[in-house]
Write an enzyme that holds these catalytic residues in place. Structure first.
Site, PDB file in Angstrom:
ATOM      1  N   THR A 121       0.779  -1.070   0.102  1.00  0.00           N
ATOM      2  CA  THR A 121       0.049   0.027  -0.050  1.00  0.00           C
ATOM      3  C   THR A 121       0.582   1.236   0.098  1.00  0.00           C
ATOM      4  O   THR A 121       1.759   1.416   0.704  1.00  0.00           O
ATOM      5  CB  THR A 121      -1.101   0.052   1.238  1.00  0.00           C
ATOM      6  OG1 THR A 121      -1.626  -1.121   1.187  1.00  0.00           O
ATOM      7  CG2 THR A 121      -1.833   1.167   1.255  1.00  0.00           C
ATOM      8  N   GLU A 122       0.242   2.303  -0.731  1.00  0.00           N
ATOM      9  CA  GLU A 122       1.152   3.729  -1.104  1.00  0.00           C
ATOM     10  C   GLU A 122       0.133   4.625  -0.558  1.00  0.00           C
ATOM     11  O   GLU A 122      -1.239   4.485  -0.560  1.00  0.00           O
ATOM     12  CB  GLU A 122       1.672   4.016  -2.195  1.00  0.00           C
ATOM     13  CG  GLU A 122       2.588   2.772  -2.561  1.00  0.00           C
ATOM     14  CD  GLU A 122       3.251   2.962  -3.887  1.00  0.00           C
ATOM     15  OE1 GLU A 122       3.079   3.957  -4.552  1.00  0.00           O
ATOM     16  OE2 GLU A 122       4.058   2.107  -4.258  1.00  0.00           O
ATOM     17  N   SER A 133      -6.357  -0.241  -2.647  1.00  0.00           N
ATOM     18  CA  SER A 133      -7.026  -1.105  -3.357  1.00  0.00           C
ATOM     19  C   SER A 133      -6.712  -1.332  -4.761  1.00  0.00           C
ATOM     20  O   SER A 133      -6.614  -2.536  -5.298  1.00  0.00           O
ATOM     21  CB  SER A 133      -8.664  -0.858  -3.461  1.00  0.00           C
ATOM     22  OG  SER A 133      -9.194  -0.392  -2.122  1.00  0.00           O
ATOM     23  N   GLN A 182      -3.956 -17.779   0.732  1.00  0.00           N
ATOM     24  CA  GLN A 182      -3.752 -17.867   2.204  1.00  0.00           C
ATOM     25  C   GLN A 182      -3.816 -16.419   3.041  1.00  0.00           C
ATOM     26  O   GLN A 182      -4.368 -16.512   4.146  1.00  0.00           O
ATOM     27  CB  GLN A 182      -2.105 -18.433   2.088  1.00  0.00           C
ATOM     28  CG  GLN A 182      -1.868 -18.616   3.750  1.00  0.00           C
ATOM     29  CD  GLN A 182      -0.485 -19.489   3.547  1.00  0.00           C
ATOM     30  OE1 GLN A 182      -0.761 -21.044   3.268  1.00  0.00           O
ATOM     31  NE2 GLN A 182       0.453 -19.300   4.774  1.00  0.00           N
ATOM     32  N   GLU A 183      -3.402 -15.307   2.262  1.00  0.00           N
ATOM     33  CA  GLU A 183      -3.525 -14.237   3.128  1.00  0.00           C
ATOM     34  C   GLU A 183      -4.987 -13.922   3.446  1.00  0.00           C
ATOM     35  O   GLU A 183      -5.179 -13.744   4.855  1.00  0.00           O
ATOM     36  CB  GLU A 183      -3.050 -12.976   2.219  1.00  0.00           C
ATOM     37  CG  GLU A 183      -3.269 -11.673   2.638  1.00  0.00           C
ATOM     38  CD  GLU A 183      -2.575 -10.540   1.813  1.00  0.00           C
ATOM     39  OE1 GLU A 183      -1.849 -10.934   0.909  1.00  0.00           O
ATOM     40  OE2 GLU A 183      -3.117  -9.447   2.013  1.00  0.00           O
ATOM     41  N   GLN A 221     -35.718 -11.468  26.518  1.00  0.00           N
ATOM     42  CA  GLN A 221     -36.040 -12.213  25.279  1.00  0.00           C
ATOM     43  C   GLN A 221     -34.995 -11.453  24.081  1.00  0.00           C
ATOM     44  O   GLN A 221     -34.399 -12.103  23.008  1.00  0.00           O
ATOM     45  CB  GLN A 221     -37.281 -12.051  24.685  1.00  0.00           C
ATOM     46  CG  GLN A 221     -37.499 -12.956  23.426  1.00  0.00           C
ATOM     47  CD  GLN A 221     -38.767 -12.754  22.701  1.00  0.00           C
ATOM     48  OE1 GLN A 221     -39.266 -11.736  22.593  1.00  0.00           O
ATOM     49  NE2 GLN A 221     -39.450 -13.987  22.612  1.00  0.00           N
ATOM     50  N   LEU A 229     -24.747  -5.514  24.209  1.00  0.00           N
ATOM     51  CA  LEU A 229     -25.146  -6.189  25.174  1.00  0.00           C
ATOM     52  C   LEU A 229     -24.544  -6.009  26.822  1.00  0.00           C
ATOM     53  O   LEU A 229     -24.851  -6.331  27.995  1.00  0.00           O
ATOM     54  CB  LEU A 229     -25.149  -7.749  25.098  1.00  0.00           C
ATOM     55  CG  LEU A 229     -26.179  -8.107  24.147  1.00  0.00           C
ATOM     56  CD1 LEU A 229     -25.741  -9.566  23.521  1.00  0.00           C
ATOM     57  CD2 LEU A 229     -27.704  -8.158  24.624  1.00  0.00           C
ATOM     58  N   GLY A 264     -23.703  -2.629  27.536  1.00  0.00           N
ATOM     59  CA  GLY A 264     -24.179  -1.453  28.004  1.00  0.00           C
ATOM     60  C   GLY A 264     -22.827  -0.796  28.095  1.00  0.00           C
ATOM     61  O   GLY A 264     -21.811  -0.833  27.333  1.00  0.00           O
TER      62      GLY A 264
HETATM   63  C1  LIG Z   1      -4.033  -1.440  10.381  1.00  0.00           C
HETATM   64  C2  LIG Z   1      -3.855  -1.645   8.947  1.00  0.00           C
HETATM   65  C3  LIG Z   1      -2.852  -2.522   8.632  1.00  0.00           C
HETATM   66  C4  LIG Z   1      -2.233  -2.717   7.264  1.00  0.00           C
HETATM   67  N1  LIG Z   1      -1.146  -3.496   6.992  1.00  0.00           N
HETATM   68  C5  LIG Z   1      -0.725  -3.568   5.630  1.00  0.00           C
HETATM   69  C6  LIG Z   1       0.394  -3.962   5.367  1.00  0.00           C
HETATM   70  O1  LIG Z   1       1.055  -4.980   6.366  1.00  0.00           O
HETATM   71  N2  LIG Z   1       0.994  -3.994   4.020  1.00  0.00           N
HETATM   72  C7  LIG Z   1       0.057  -3.313   3.170  1.00  0.00           C
HETATM   73  O2  LIG Z   1       0.869  -3.359   2.019  1.00  0.00           O
HETATM   74  N3  LIG Z   1      -1.009  -2.817   3.533  1.00  0.00           N
HETATM   75  C8  LIG Z   1      -1.592  -2.756   4.613  1.00  0.00           C
HETATM   76  N4  LIG Z   1      -2.657  -1.979   5.070  1.00  0.00           N
HETATM   77  C9  LIG Z   1      -3.332  -1.368   3.965  1.00  0.00           C
HETATM   78  C10 LIG Z   1      -4.559  -1.976   3.597  1.00  0.00           C
HETATM   79  O3  LIG Z   1      -4.280  -3.159   2.846  1.00  0.00           O
HETATM   80  C11 LIG Z   1      -5.430  -0.854   2.639  1.00  0.00           C
HETATM   81  O4  LIG Z   1      -5.611   0.031   3.435  1.00  0.00           O
HETATM   82  C12 LIG Z   1      -6.431  -1.458   2.040  1.00  0.00           C
HETATM   83  O5  LIG Z   1      -6.211  -2.343   0.845  1.00  0.00           O
HETATM   84  C13 LIG Z   1      -7.629  -0.423   1.406  1.00  0.00           C
HETATM   85  O6  LIG Z   1      -6.710   0.315   0.600  1.00  0.00           O
HETATM   86  P1  LIG Z   1      -6.756   2.186   0.695  1.00  0.00           P
HETATM   87  O7  LIG Z   1      -6.672   2.479   2.197  1.00  0.00           O
HETATM   88  O8  LIG Z   1      -5.844   2.603  -0.027  1.00  0.00           O
HETATM   89  O9  LIG Z   1      -8.405   2.343   0.375  1.00  0.00           O
HETATM   90  P2  LIG Z   1      -8.823   3.026  -0.939  1.00  0.00           P
HETATM   91  O10 LIG Z   1      -8.322   1.802  -2.050  1.00  0.00           O
HETATM   92  O11 LIG Z   1      -8.495   4.423  -1.192  1.00  0.00           O
HETATM   93  O12 LIG Z   1     -10.413   2.809  -0.733  1.00  0.00           O
HETATM   94  C14 LIG Z   1     -11.277   3.735  -0.095  1.00  0.00           C
HETATM   95  C15 LIG Z   1     -12.785   3.204  -0.280  1.00  0.00           C
HETATM   96  O13 LIG Z   1     -13.188   2.868  -1.544  1.00  0.00           O
HETATM   97  C16 LIG Z   1     -13.905   1.594  -1.860  1.00  0.00           C
HETATM   98  N5  LIG Z   1     -13.099   1.293  -3.087  1.00  0.00           N
HETATM   99  C17 LIG Z   1     -11.893   1.126  -3.848  1.00  0.00           C
HETATM  100  N6  LIG Z   1     -11.945   0.837  -4.775  1.00  0.00           N
HETATM  101  C18 LIG Z   1     -13.232   0.007  -5.166  1.00  0.00           C
HETATM  102  C19 LIG Z   1     -14.054  -0.241  -6.225  1.00  0.00           C
HETATM  103  N7  LIG Z   1     -13.443  -0.865  -7.180  1.00  0.00           N
HETATM  104  N8  LIG Z   1     -15.282  -0.576  -5.930  1.00  0.00           N
HETATM  105  C20 LIG Z   1     -15.972  -0.212  -4.965  1.00  0.00           C
HETATM  106  N9  LIG Z   1     -15.435   0.309  -3.819  1.00  0.00           N
HETATM  107  C21 LIG Z   1     -14.059   0.740  -3.876  1.00  0.00           C
HETATM  108  C22 LIG Z   1     -12.862   0.834  -0.841  1.00  0.00           C
HETATM  109  O14 LIG Z   1     -13.504  -0.426  -0.454  1.00  0.00           O
HETATM  110  C23 LIG Z   1     -12.930   1.938   0.122  1.00  0.00           C
HETATM  111  O15 LIG Z   1     -14.085   1.660   1.074  1.00  0.00           O
HETATM  112  C24 LIG Z   1      -2.937  -2.015   6.439  1.00  0.00           C
HETATM  113  C25 LIG Z   1      -4.170  -1.233   6.620  1.00  0.00           C
HETATM  114  C26 LIG Z   1      -4.638  -0.961   8.125  1.00  0.00           C
HETATM  115  C27 LIG Z   1      -5.661   0.000   8.275  1.00  0.00           C
END
Ligand SMILES: Cc1cc2nc3c(=O)[nH]c(=O)nc-3n(C[C@H](O)[C@H](O)[C@H](O)COP(=O)(O)OP(=O)(O)OC[C@H]3O[C@@H](n4cnc5c(N)ncnc54)[C@H](O)[C@@H]3O)c2cc1C
Length: 381
Positions: free
Chosen positions: A129-130, A135, A244-245, A282, A340, A342
């Site tokens: 991630t950058e 995503s 696996q991830e 309930q 649950l 509170g």
């Molecule tokens: C605690 C933590 C640990 C992490 N550890 C790692 C790690 O070890 N290594 C690593 O590389 N990354 C890591 N990450 C990053 C994580 O995998 C990303 O945050 C995640 O994949 C989402 O990418 P983003 O934050 O850029 O969100 P974005 O891609 O910007 O997404 C923003 C929103 O848009 C939605 N969205 C994006 N594209 C689409 C689409 N095509 N259709 C519908 N909705 C969409 C997403 O679902 C989200 O709701 C970590 C993140 C956290 C919070």
């Protein structure tokens, strides 16, 4: 406690391993949960003790210091850590990083890095991630330019688990100037590499014991032997490691949901209102009954997925569906269990508060729920 006795996917060896894991966690992690959260990181000595106890990287073959076990052993560690409610980053090392090295590293790279990862003397991370690419990994901007027999790496990563502690980081970078999936490669960066630096330990909603960081690569010189797997083959490797991830996150989600349920049963059976136990209303019974049914289905599904993965058959769409279902169920279970409790549920002294905080990220990391739905949806024709 997770009731594993009747789960046919586990052999007597698995059960014995689970006992070892529980003893280790009871002695070395449970008493320090608050201290780990306050520090924002789990100290290296604990990683080394986990390595000595055999908890790290169970799948690594004996030739590289491991035990050569199946993924069900990894799952046991993931279940027990998540049931305890710890956020230590062992599973990222065992389930994700080690698996890349086992599958794609050269013999020299395996001998160099895997024994330390098994022993806990080497802590690892994976950086995809950058700031501008999460995503959509095709948007990765970190670039490795050819320099003689090696490369020079420039760019930055963010949200990287184990980022403050990592000695070894698999970095996903563009290895050609062209965009798209075909130009990605994986590189092994070591903590002491010139031009590599880390940002602060990021301040998160939950997972406070797990260090998460930005990482910076300022023209880092990498010799030729730091390429992991095939040049420009990064995207294919990332895709083939996803089952696996994602299964690893499903495992942790299910166990955490079980703990939330158990906490809610315990709390509501103990507390009274209007002259009755909370569990006797309930509404409480219906909420708990609904969760119990989902947990029962969840364990059966998880065992199916683990067995299928051990047999080498779990596909990426199935793994995405598992991640989607178990992580969404975890969130609903943790939120309902907190309700649950509170007001007590909002107090950090109750385990449900930590479980709820930590649960939120399962629907985000390792691919968001929306991306899981996209992947499943695309497979439908
Ligand atoms: C605690 C933590 C640990 C992490 N550890 C790692 C790690 O070890 N290594 C690593 O590389 N990354 C890591 N990450 C990053 C994580 O995998 C990303 O945050 C995640 O994949 C989402 O990418 P983003 O934050 O850029 O969100 P974005 O891609 O910007 O997404 C923003 C929103 O848009 C939605 N969205 C994006 N594209 C689409 C689409 N095509 N259709 C519908 N909705 C969409 C997403 O679902 C989200 O709701 C970590 C993140 C956290 C919070």
């Amino acid at each position: 406690m997770i009731d594993a006795g009747e789960r046919p996917i586990f052999s007597p060896e698995h059960h014995a391993f689970r006992d070892t894991v529980r003893r280790f966690l009871d002695a070395e992690i449970a008493p320090h949960l608050d201290a780990h959260e306050a520090a924002g990181v789990v100290e290296r000595a604990t990683w080394e003790k986990a390595g000595a106890a055999g908890l790290l990287c169970p799948q690594v073959p004996p030739a590289y210091g491991g035990l050569g076990l199946d993924f069900a052993f990894n799952a046991i560690v993931g279940e027990e850590i998540s049931y305890l409610g710890s956020a230590v980053g062992f599973t990222l090392q065992s389930d994700i990083v080690a698996d890349y090295l086992v599958h794609y590293a050269s013999e020299e790279q395996r001998h160099r890095f895997l024994p330390g990862m098994v022993a806990g003397t080497t802590i690892s991370a994976i950086a995809m991630t950058e700031p501008d690419a999460g995503s959509d990994l095709q948007g990765i901007g970190t670039i490795a330019r050819r320099d003689g027999n090696g490369w020079r790496l420039s760019g930055s990563k963010t949200y990287i688990t184990n980022g403050q502690s990592a000695d070894l980081i698999i970095v996903v970078a563009r290895s050609t100037e062209q965009g798209g999936a075909r130009g990605l490669s994986l590189f092994l960066v070591e903590a002491g590499d010139k031009g590599f630096s880390r940002g602060r330990n990021l301040d998160k909603i939950g997972l406070h014991a797990n260090d998460t960081s930005e990482l910076f690569f300022d023209d880092v010189p990498l010799p030729g032997d730091r390429l992991l797997g095939a040049e420009h083959g990064g995207f294919a490797m990332l895709m083939s490691q996803l089952p696996q991830e994602r299964l690893s996150i499903a495992v942790q989600s299910q166990a955490s949901a079980q703990r939330a349920f158990d906490e809610a049963v315990r709390f509501t059976a103990d507390r009274q209102a209007f002259g009755r136990r909370i569990i006797d209303f309930q509404n409480s019974r219906f909420v708990l009954a609904g969760l119990k049914a989902r947990l029962q289905v969840g364990w059966a599904h998880l065992d199916w997925a683990i067995a299928r993965h051990v047999a080498g058959k779990l596909g990426p769409v199935e793994a995405s569906a598992a991640k989607l279902w178990h992580s969404e169920m975890q969130w609903e279970a943790c939120d309902a269990a907190l309700q649950l409790h509170g007001g007590a549920g909002y107090m950090n002294e109750y385990p449900i508060a930590r479980l709820w905080r930590d649960a939120r990220v399962s629907r985000i990391y390792g691919g968001t729920s929306e991306i899981m739905k996209e992947l499943i949806g695309r497979s439908l024709g």
